[in-house]
Design a protein around this motif. Structure first.
Motif, PDB file in Angstrom:
ATOM      1  N   VAL A  16       0.780  -1.125  -0.056  1.00  0.00           N
ATOM      2  CA  VAL A  16       0.058   0.117  -0.130  1.00  0.00           C
ATOM      3  C   VAL A  16       0.977   1.399  -0.061  1.00  0.00           C
ATOM      4  O   VAL A  16       0.540   2.150  -0.752  1.00  0.00           O
ATOM      5  CB  VAL A  16      -0.991   0.096   1.186  1.00  0.00           C
ATOM      6  CG1 VAL A  16      -1.410   1.404   1.506  1.00  0.00           C
ATOM      7  CG2 VAL A  16      -1.994  -1.018   1.046  1.00  0.00           C
ATOM      8  N   GLU A  17       1.695   1.184   0.794  1.00  0.00           N
ATOM      9  CA  GLU A  17       2.797   2.418   0.776  1.00  0.00           C
ATOM     10  C   GLU A  17       3.656   2.449  -0.366  1.00  0.00           C
ATOM     11  O   GLU A  17       3.818   3.771  -0.560  1.00  0.00           O
ATOM     12  CB  GLU A  17       3.613   2.284   2.304  1.00  0.00           C
ATOM     13  CG  GLU A  17       2.971   2.449   3.630  1.00  0.00           C
ATOM     14  CD  GLU A  17       3.429   2.363   4.764  1.00  0.00           C
ATOM     15  OE1 GLU A  17       2.926   2.708   5.686  1.00  0.00           O
ATOM     16  OE2 GLU A  17       4.533   1.881   4.930  1.00  0.00           O
ATOM     17  N   GLU A  25      -3.791   7.930  -7.353  1.00  0.00           N
ATOM     18  CA  GLU A  25      -5.313   7.968  -7.749  1.00  0.00           C
ATOM     19  C   GLU A  25      -5.571   6.629  -7.626  1.00  0.00           C
ATOM     20  O   GLU A  25      -6.917   6.319  -7.231  1.00  0.00           O
ATOM     21  CB  GLU A  25      -5.173   8.493  -9.064  1.00  0.00           C
ATOM     22  CG  GLU A  25      -4.697   9.761  -9.334  1.00  0.00           C
ATOM     23  CD  GLU A  25      -5.657  10.763  -8.854  1.00  0.00           C
ATOM     24  OE1 GLU A  25      -6.927  10.606  -8.568  1.00  0.00           O
ATOM     25  OE2 GLU A  25      -5.160  11.803  -8.327  1.00  0.00           O
ATOM     26  N   GLY A  26      -4.906   5.636  -7.877  1.00  0.00           N
ATOM     27  CA  GLY A  26      -5.720   4.346  -8.358  1.00  0.00           C
ATOM     28  C   GLY A  26      -6.580   3.714  -7.090  1.00  0.00           C
ATOM     29  O   GLY A  26      -6.357   4.202  -5.983  1.00  0.00           O
ATOM     30  N   ILE A  27      -7.019   2.748  -7.564  1.00  0.00           N
ATOM     31  CA  ILE A  27      -8.139   1.961  -6.319  1.00  0.00           C
ATOM     32  C   ILE A  27      -7.409   1.009  -5.713  1.00  0.00           C
ATOM     33  O   ILE A  27      -6.871  -0.074  -6.500  1.00  0.00           O
ATOM     34  CB  ILE A  27      -9.328   1.655  -6.983  1.00  0.00           C
ATOM     35  CG1 ILE A  27     -10.364   2.904  -7.571  1.00  0.00           C
ATOM     36  CG2 ILE A  27     -10.326   1.034  -5.992  1.00  0.00           C
ATOM     37  CD1 ILE A  27     -11.092   2.686  -8.538  1.00  0.00           C
ATOM     38  N   ILE A  28      -7.268   0.931  -4.504  1.00  0.00           N
ATOM     39  CA  ILE A  28      -6.580  -0.114  -3.665  1.00  0.00           C
ATOM     40  C   ILE A  28      -7.790  -0.987  -3.019  1.00  0.00           C
ATOM     41  O   ILE A  28      -8.195  -0.268  -2.089  1.00  0.00           O
ATOM     42  CB  ILE A  28      -5.393   0.281  -2.960  1.00  0.00           C
ATOM     43  CG1 ILE A  28      -4.318   1.041  -3.626  1.00  0.00           C
ATOM     44  CG2 ILE A  28      -4.872  -0.912  -2.088  1.00  0.00           C
ATOM     45  CD1 ILE A  28      -3.362   1.610  -2.652  1.00  0.00           C
ATOM     46  N   THR A  29      -7.772  -2.128  -3.082  1.00  0.00           N
ATOM     47  CA  THR A  29      -8.582  -3.111  -2.343  1.00  0.00           C
ATOM     48  C   THR A  29      -7.644  -4.188  -1.683  1.00  0.00           C
ATOM     49  O   THR A  29      -6.837  -4.752  -2.167  1.00  0.00           O
ATOM     50  CB  THR A  29      -9.790  -3.862  -3.124  1.00  0.00           C
ATOM     51  OG1 THR A  29     -10.429  -2.698  -4.082  1.00  0.00           O
ATOM     52  CG2 THR A  29     -10.494  -4.700  -2.030  1.00  0.00           C
ATOM     53  N   VAL A  30      -7.875  -4.020  -0.278  1.00  0.00           N
ATOM     54  CA  VAL A  30      -7.051  -5.205   0.434  1.00  0.00           C
ATOM     55  C   VAL A  30      -7.949  -6.327   1.126  1.00  0.00           C
ATOM     56  O   VAL A  30      -9.072  -5.629   1.600  1.00  0.00           O
ATOM     57  CB  VAL A  30      -6.319  -4.412   1.536  1.00  0.00           C
ATOM     58  CG1 VAL A  30      -5.752  -5.633   2.784  1.00  0.00           C
ATOM     59  CG2 VAL A  30      -5.308  -3.561   1.313  1.00  0.00           C
ATOM     60  N   ILE A  59      -0.106  -1.868  13.527  1.00  0.00           N
ATOM     61  CA  ILE A  59       1.190  -1.151  13.061  1.00  0.00           C
ATOM     62  C   ILE A  59       1.093  -0.002  12.215  1.00  0.00           C
ATOM     63  O   ILE A  59       2.222   0.501  12.166  1.00  0.00           O
ATOM     64  CB  ILE A  59       2.034  -2.441  12.357  1.00  0.00           C
ATOM     65  CG1 ILE A  59       1.231  -2.850  11.087  1.00  0.00           C
ATOM     66  CG2 ILE A  59       2.458  -3.579  12.982  1.00  0.00           C
ATOM     67  CD1 ILE A  59       1.921  -3.780  10.030  1.00  0.00           C
ATOM     68  N   ARG A  60      -0.050   0.375  11.989  1.00  0.00           N
ATOM     69  CA  ARG A  60      -0.393   1.820  11.441  1.00  0.00           C
ATOM     70  C   ARG A  60      -1.381   2.425  12.251  1.00  0.00           C
ATOM     71  O   ARG A  60      -2.436   1.802  13.004  1.00  0.00           O
ATOM     72  CB  ARG A  60      -0.696   1.641   9.868  1.00  0.00           C
ATOM     73  CG  ARG A  60       0.348   0.992   9.103  1.00  0.00           C
ATOM     74  CD  ARG A  60       1.617   2.134   8.994  1.00  0.00           C
ATOM     75  NE  ARG A  60       2.699   1.803   8.294  1.00  0.00           N
ATOM     76  CZ  ARG A  60       3.759   1.201   8.768  1.00  0.00           C
ATOM     77  NH1 ARG A  60       3.822   0.523   9.885  1.00  0.00           N
ATOM     78  NH2 ARG A  60       4.697   0.805   7.754  1.00  0.00           N
ATOM     79  N   ASP A  61      -1.566   3.666  12.124  1.00  0.00           N
ATOM     80  CA  ASP A  61      -2.544   4.372  12.921  1.00  0.00           C
ATOM     81  C   ASP A  61      -4.077   3.892  12.298  1.00  0.00           C
ATOM     82  O   ASP A  61      -3.993   3.517  11.231  1.00  0.00           O
ATOM     83  CB  ASP A  61      -2.530   5.903  12.605  1.00  0.00           C
ATOM     84  CG  ASP A  61      -1.190   6.408  13.121  1.00  0.00           C
ATOM     85  OD1 ASP A  61      -0.822   5.743  14.174  1.00  0.00           O
ATOM     86  OD2 ASP A  61      -0.431   7.578  13.044  1.00  0.00           O
ATOM     87  N   GLU A  66      -8.084   4.764   5.309  1.00  0.00           N
ATOM     88  CA  GLU A  66      -8.851   5.992   5.047  1.00  0.00           C
ATOM     89  C   GLU A  66      -7.748   7.060   4.433  1.00  0.00           C
ATOM     90  O   GLU A  66      -7.846   7.320   3.063  1.00  0.00           O
ATOM     91  CB  GLU A  66      -9.153   6.802   6.202  1.00  0.00           C
ATOM     92  CG  GLU A  66     -10.620   7.436   5.583  1.00  0.00           C
ATOM     93  CD  GLU A  66     -11.050   8.534   7.125  1.00  0.00           C
ATOM     94  OE1 GLU A  66     -11.121   7.729   8.087  1.00  0.00           O
ATOM     95  OE2 GLU A  66     -11.315   9.541   6.704  1.00  0.00           O
ATOM     96  N   ASN A  67      -6.593   7.252   5.060  1.00  0.00           N
ATOM     97  CA  ASN A  67      -5.640   8.165   4.194  1.00  0.00           C
ATOM     98  C   ASN A  67      -5.174   7.625   3.116  1.00  0.00           C
ATOM     99  O   ASN A  67      -4.588   8.399   2.250  1.00  0.00           O
ATOM    100  CB  ASN A  67      -4.442   8.333   5.366  1.00  0.00           C
ATOM    101  CG  ASN A  67      -4.876   9.068   6.601  1.00  0.00           C
ATOM    102  OD1 ASN A  67      -6.078   9.947   6.405  1.00  0.00           O
ATOM    103  ND2 ASN A  67      -4.047   9.229   7.507  1.00  0.00           N
ATOM    104  N   ASN A  68      -4.913   6.095   3.049  1.00  0.00           N
ATOM    105  CA  ASN A  68      -4.279   5.978   1.835  1.00  0.00           C
ATOM    106  C   ASN A  68      -5.337   5.361   0.890  1.00  0.00           C
ATOM    107  O   ASN A  68      -5.111   4.854  -0.071  1.00  0.00           O
ATOM    108  CB  ASN A  68      -3.450   4.681   2.232  1.00  0.00           C
ATOM    109  CG  ASN A  68      -2.084   5.139   2.705  1.00  0.00           C
ATOM    110  OD1 ASN A  68      -1.351   5.633   1.991  1.00  0.00           O
ATOM    111  ND2 ASN A  68      -2.026   4.890   4.009  1.00  0.00           N
TER     112      ASN A  68
END
Lengths: 427, 148
Positions: A16-17, A25-30, A59-61, A66-68
């Motif tokens: 993700v990072e 811009e792209g759409i990321i689905t996890v 491990i992340r906020d 949302e931010n990514n």
């Protein structure tokens, strides 16, 4: 561009990072089978021992997804990948399209063939939910004699955590000593003694043949016929890469899925990273699964950048582990034993510390460092860069080895650091 | 980005940088209170290495691609927008994975019971890091060197 990532641990977060560094811009689905945002698997033993609270497991906020701008699908299982249609199908029927897919499905614990195991309750020690089940049993005072199968990294962290809760732990190990994947015999005995001082009991060179039960779990029968009573059975007999989703696909795999230096599988839109992937091992000079947290993040990050179109080569890695028991630390990297016969092994053994260095052609190939922590990364750097240590080999063995002990040119190079020298990345 | 660099030809190994690093990370930021009154005295983030006439102060290089951040198992380590590599000490569990991968040996540990790392944060918020501003010989400088 549509990105789909199967899995939600270190490699997934790295991806993700990596994607977001290149493509905002792209759409990321996890997609995750578990019900949690990305949490630290290495911390589950800390959680059980009461050293880490639930909110510190992540491990992340909380606003990471949302931010990514990541759509996070929890409690969803992928049933198959359809490369012709560029879709991933979920068990509940939904199809998700991708332009780039990352397989970051990790590994799953191995269940050894033990007679009667299917009829009894046993626990793994790999996922947050495993630990919550174990915790509940302990809190309900249902556990008096915990038994762990396997004295590897996972089994030993389980033994430490449960022992810290005041329970007498027994560990059954097939091999001749603990932590066989990272330690040779002498340092392994040193760590074993530390654990025995805290009440952990070991039985070596035995396997569990059979599980005995009445109404509830009673115990196990070992390969020599010996019986051991238990009311909590933890199986920590290693892990296997989760390649079941690509089993039928036309791409190379051995134990894990083979990837090139861009973390790409044989199918150009499908990438793999983390415990499921066979990336490049710098020391063995072959593709191999190296199931460690830092490597998973690095591979995921490289995969993400490539998926988003920025060609980035993975430098490769090697095994690096930092683990500790009851405050006694163990740091290892690379190889710890002679392989080709032309290696030189130097050791320094003291009552509470141990250092072992393995060289070949004056280049450091690996180390084991017990009881003292400082500066270990310089050793890792020497391995990674393949630096000729001939002129300062003896100094490396001394306590307190640091940058001062390097030849002037190397030392000045280290002191500048930062922009001039690319950090080698972790192994 | 601006980084801290040691100038070994001017360093006499007095370790005032270590002292003032502790002061700069204390509650009061007052040297007497830090050393005489405050209970939890922080560990220095900078270390002076010394061997005969050679000595220099060394701390985190704030790498462009920090191995420690990649390796951190808790998410305690991160690199902020200015490029500073920071440790959230509340999240650090003292697993030493960062120490295992730091190619400079620049990460320090909190002493005593606290099992945590400490590392240079470039004295965030100060115009100049304490070690730099308090070095009597200008043997530590804070500057933008760009790519050499």
């Amino acid at each position: 561009m549509k990105y789909v990532i199967i899995g939600n641990s270190a490699a997934s977060v790295g991806a993700v990072e990596g994607i977001r560094k290149v493509d905002p811009e792209g759409i990321i689905t996890v997609i995750s089978e578990e019900s949690y945002p990305a949490y630290s698997r290495p911390l589950i033993s800390y959680y059980l021992a009461g050293k880490v609270k639930e909110e510190d497991m992540y491990i992340r906020d909380p606003d990471f997804y949302e931010n990514n701008r990541v759509e996070l699908l929890l409690d969803k299982k992928v049933s198959r990948i359809e490369p012709e249609q560029n879709t991933v199908k979920l068990e509940e029927g939904q199809s998700i399209e991708y332009d780039r897919l990352l397989l970051a499905s990790g590994s799953s614990p191995f269940l050894p063939p033990i007679k009667g195991i299917e009829k009894q309750e046993y626990h793994f020690f790999n996922y947050f939910d495993d630990i919550k089940e174990i915790q509940q049993k302990i809190q309900l005072n249902q556990v008096t004699r915990p038994l762990i199968i396997g004295a590897g990294l996972v089994g030993m962290k389980a033994a430490e955590a449960i022992s810290l809760l005041g329970l007498p732990v027994t560990v059954i190990e097939l091999g001749p000593h603990i932590l066989g994947s990272i330690l040779s015999d002498v340092p392994a005995r040193m760590v074993q003694r530390k654990m025995e001082e805290h009440g952990v009991r070991f039985i070596f060179e035995k396997t569990v043949k059979e599980i005995t039960w009445g109404e509830e779990l009673q115990g196990v029968v070992l390969s020599d016929g010996q019986g051991v009573l238990t009311d909590l059975l933890i199986v920590a007999a290693g892990v296997r890469p989760r390649i079941e989703l690509v089993e039928e696909l036309p791409l190379s795999k051995n134990q894990g899925v083979k990837v090139n230096e861009y973390m790409q599988t044989d199918l150009e839109n499908i990438y793999a990273a983390g415990d499921v992937a066979e990336g490049w091992d710098l020391l063995q000079e072959e593709n191999r699964v190296i199931p460690i947290w830092p490597g998973a993040y690095r591979q995921g990050h490289v995969a993400g950048m490539n998926m988003a179109g920025l060609k980035t080569k993975d430098s490769g890695g090697f095994a690096v582990n930092s683990i500790g028991f009851f405050g006694f630390s163990i740091i290892t990297a690379g190889v710890f034993e002679a392989r080709e016969g032309n290696e030189e092994i130097l050791c320094r053994e003291e009552p509470d510390s141990y250092l072992q260095l393995v060289f070949r052609d004056n280049r450091l190939l690996g180390f084991i460092k017990l009881g003292e922590v400082g500066q270990a990364g310089i050793f890792t750097w020497l391995i990674k860069e393949g630096i000729d240590c001939n002129s300062f080999k003896e100094k490396i063995l001394r306590p307190g080895f640091c940058l001062l002990d390097l030849p002037e040119e190397l030392r000045r190079d280290r002191m500048r650091g930062g922009e001039t020298i690319e950090s080698p990345g972790c192994a | 980005m601006k980084r801290i660099y040691a100038r070994e030809e001017y360093c006499v190994g007095c370790r005032l940088c270590e002292i003032f690093c502790v002061v700069g990370h204390s509650k009061s930021k007052d040297i007497i209170k830090t050393y005489k009154k405050e209970p939890d005295r922080p560990a220095p983030r900078v270390a002076v290495w010394e061997d005969g006439p050679l000595s220099f102060a060394f701390q985190c290089r704030h790498c462009d691609q920090p191995s420690c951040v990649e390796a951190c198992i808790t998410g305690a380590l991160s690199k902020n927008e200015e490029g500073t590599v920071l440790c959230n000490e509340d999240k650090c569990v003292g697993c030493w994975t960062c120490i295992t991968v730091c190619p400079f040996g620049a990460i320090q540990r909190e002493e005593g019971e606290k099992k945590k790392i400490v590392k240079c944060n470039l004295c965030s918020g100060e115009p100049e890091p304490y070690c730099v501003s308090h070095c009597p010989n200008r043997a530590i400088v804070y500057e933008e060197r760009g790519v050499e």
